[in-house]
Every structure is written in structure tokens, then in C-alpha cells.
Design a protein around this motif. Structure first.
Motif, PDB file in Angstrom:
ATOM      1  N   GLU A  21     -25.777 -16.642 -21.023  1.00 29.54           N
ATOM      2  CA  GLU A  21     -24.895 -17.029 -19.918  1.00 29.54           C
ATOM      3  C   GLU A  21     -25.570 -18.063 -19.010  1.00 29.54           C
ATOM      4  OE1 GLU A  21     -21.566 -14.352 -17.900  1.00 29.54           O
ATOM      5  OE2 GLU A  21     -23.592 -13.806 -17.286  1.00 29.54           O
ATOM      6  N   ASP A  22     -26.841 -17.874 -18.728  1.00 25.99           N
ATOM      7  CA  ASP A  22     -27.581 -18.852 -17.920  1.00 25.99           C
ATOM      8  C   ASP A  22     -27.631 -20.207 -18.618  1.00 25.99           C
ATOM      9  OD1 ASP A  22     -28.035 -17.124 -15.830  1.00 25.99           O
ATOM     10  OD2 ASP A  22     -30.059 -16.576 -16.481  1.00 25.99           O
ATOM     11  N   LYS A  25     -24.381 -22.244 -18.433  1.00 27.99           N
ATOM     12  CA  LYS A  25     -24.072 -22.877 -17.140  1.00 27.99           C
ATOM     13  C   LYS A  25     -24.375 -24.370 -17.147  1.00 27.99           C
ATOM     14  CE  LYS A  25     -24.727 -18.686 -14.470  1.00 27.99           C
ATOM     15  NZ  LYS A  25     -25.606 -17.949 -13.553  1.00 27.99           N
ATOM     16  N   THR A  26     -25.250 -24.796 -18.046  1.00 21.21           N
ATOM     17  CA  THR A  26     -25.618 -26.215 -18.119  1.00 21.21           C
ATOM     18  C   THR A  26     -24.733 -26.980 -19.099  1.00 21.21           C
ATOM     19  OG1 THR A  26     -27.216 -25.879 -19.910  1.00 21.21           O
ATOM     20  CG2 THR A  26     -28.027 -25.611 -17.640  1.00 21.21           C
ATOM     21  N   GLN A  32     -18.352 -23.306 -22.228  1.00 19.64           N
ATOM     22  CA  GLN A  32     -18.454 -22.038 -21.508  1.00 19.64           C
ATOM     23  C   GLN A  32     -17.250 -21.153 -21.819  1.00 19.64           C
ATOM     24  OE1 GLN A  32     -19.274 -22.582 -17.310  1.00 19.64           O
ATOM     25  NE2 GLN A  32     -20.532 -24.376 -17.749  1.00 19.64           N
ATOM     26  N   ASP A  36     -16.921 -17.305 -23.732  1.00 17.90           N
ATOM     27  CA  ASP A  36     -16.674 -16.258 -22.737  1.00 17.90           C
ATOM     28  C   ASP A  36     -16.498 -14.876 -23.351  1.00 17.90           C
ATOM     29  OD1 ASP A  36     -16.237 -15.398 -20.000  1.00 17.90           O
ATOM     30  OD2 ASP A  36     -14.130 -15.138 -20.590  1.00 17.90           O
TER      31      ASP A  36
END
Length: 123
Positions: A21-22, A25-26, A32, A36
Motif C-alpha cells: 500500500e505504501d 501511493k507513488t 492504485q 485496491d
């Protein structure tokens, strides 16, 4: 022993979901979004282990229902589906001297039956 007696803990995959998930974010929002359901499934995965006096071991995994395909080749999230109405589990078990067995989409009653059979095996 029944499924209701088991103590479920956060599965190792759930920790990997936080890292994923981190990293997401990029990435672009479309990426994303496509990941999900995968990260949601991973984050909610729980795990219980039962070791029987006769040497048999059972590993039970459960999580949220996910059937969507991710866009990154992960395919369907099939390791454990659960639904508040009819939870299902993945159970793997090993018996000394035999190959391990993994069964998907097991109902609580089916898991209870497997646990009962494992408990009855001779030492």
C-alpha cells in the motif's frame, strides 16, 4: 475444538499489504484502484494454528471476500474468502508421515469436521 474456539491473529500477508500500500501511493491513481481489492484482502487476512497432541497440525486462514482480478497478474484472490453471512476458510493440515493437504472455501462446519478428525487420530 471448533472454529469459534480458535484465536485468529493478523496473518503475515497483512504486513506485506501495508508495504504494498505504501509503494502504491507513488503510483498513478489507476494503478492504485486496480490493486485496491488485492490490498484489502491482504490487510484483513487472519491466521490460526492448531497443534494436536498426536502430532497433527492445522493452519486456518480467513479474510474478506475478493473475487476481482487484479491488473498485475495476481489473478483472483483465492487464498481465503469470508463473508459475514457464510464465512469460509482455507485450511491446510499435516499429519506425521503424510503429505500436507490444503482445502479452500471450507465452511465453519467443514473446518470443525476436519479439526475433529485430526483430534481423533492416534498418536
Amino acid at each position: 475444538m471448533t472454529v469459534n474456539d480458535l484465536v485468529f491473529h493478523k496473518h503475515e500477508m497483512a504486513y506485506g499489504a501495508e508495504i504494498l500500500e505504501d509503494a502504491l501511493k507513488t503510483m498513478p491513481p489507476s494503478t492504485q484502484e486496480s490493486m485496491d481489492s488485492w490490498t484489502k484482502a491482504l490487510k484483513t487476512t487472519k491466521h490460526a494454528v492448531v497443534k494436536f497432541p498426536n502430532g497433527a497440525t492445522a493452519s486456518i486462514i480467513t479474510g474478506v471476500p475478493q473475487t476481482e482480478k487484479s491488473g498485475f497478474g495476481f489473478g483472483n484472490v483465492m487464498f481465503a474468502k469470508a463473508d459475514e453471512r457464510v464465512p469460509t476458510y482455507e485450511i491446510s493440515f499435516s499429519i506425521p508421515g503424510r503429505d500436507s493437504i490444503i482445502l479452500n472455501y471450507q465452511t465453519p462446519d467443514e473446518v470443525n469436521g476436519i479439526l475433529d478428525e485430526l483430534a481423533r487420530l492416534p498418536a
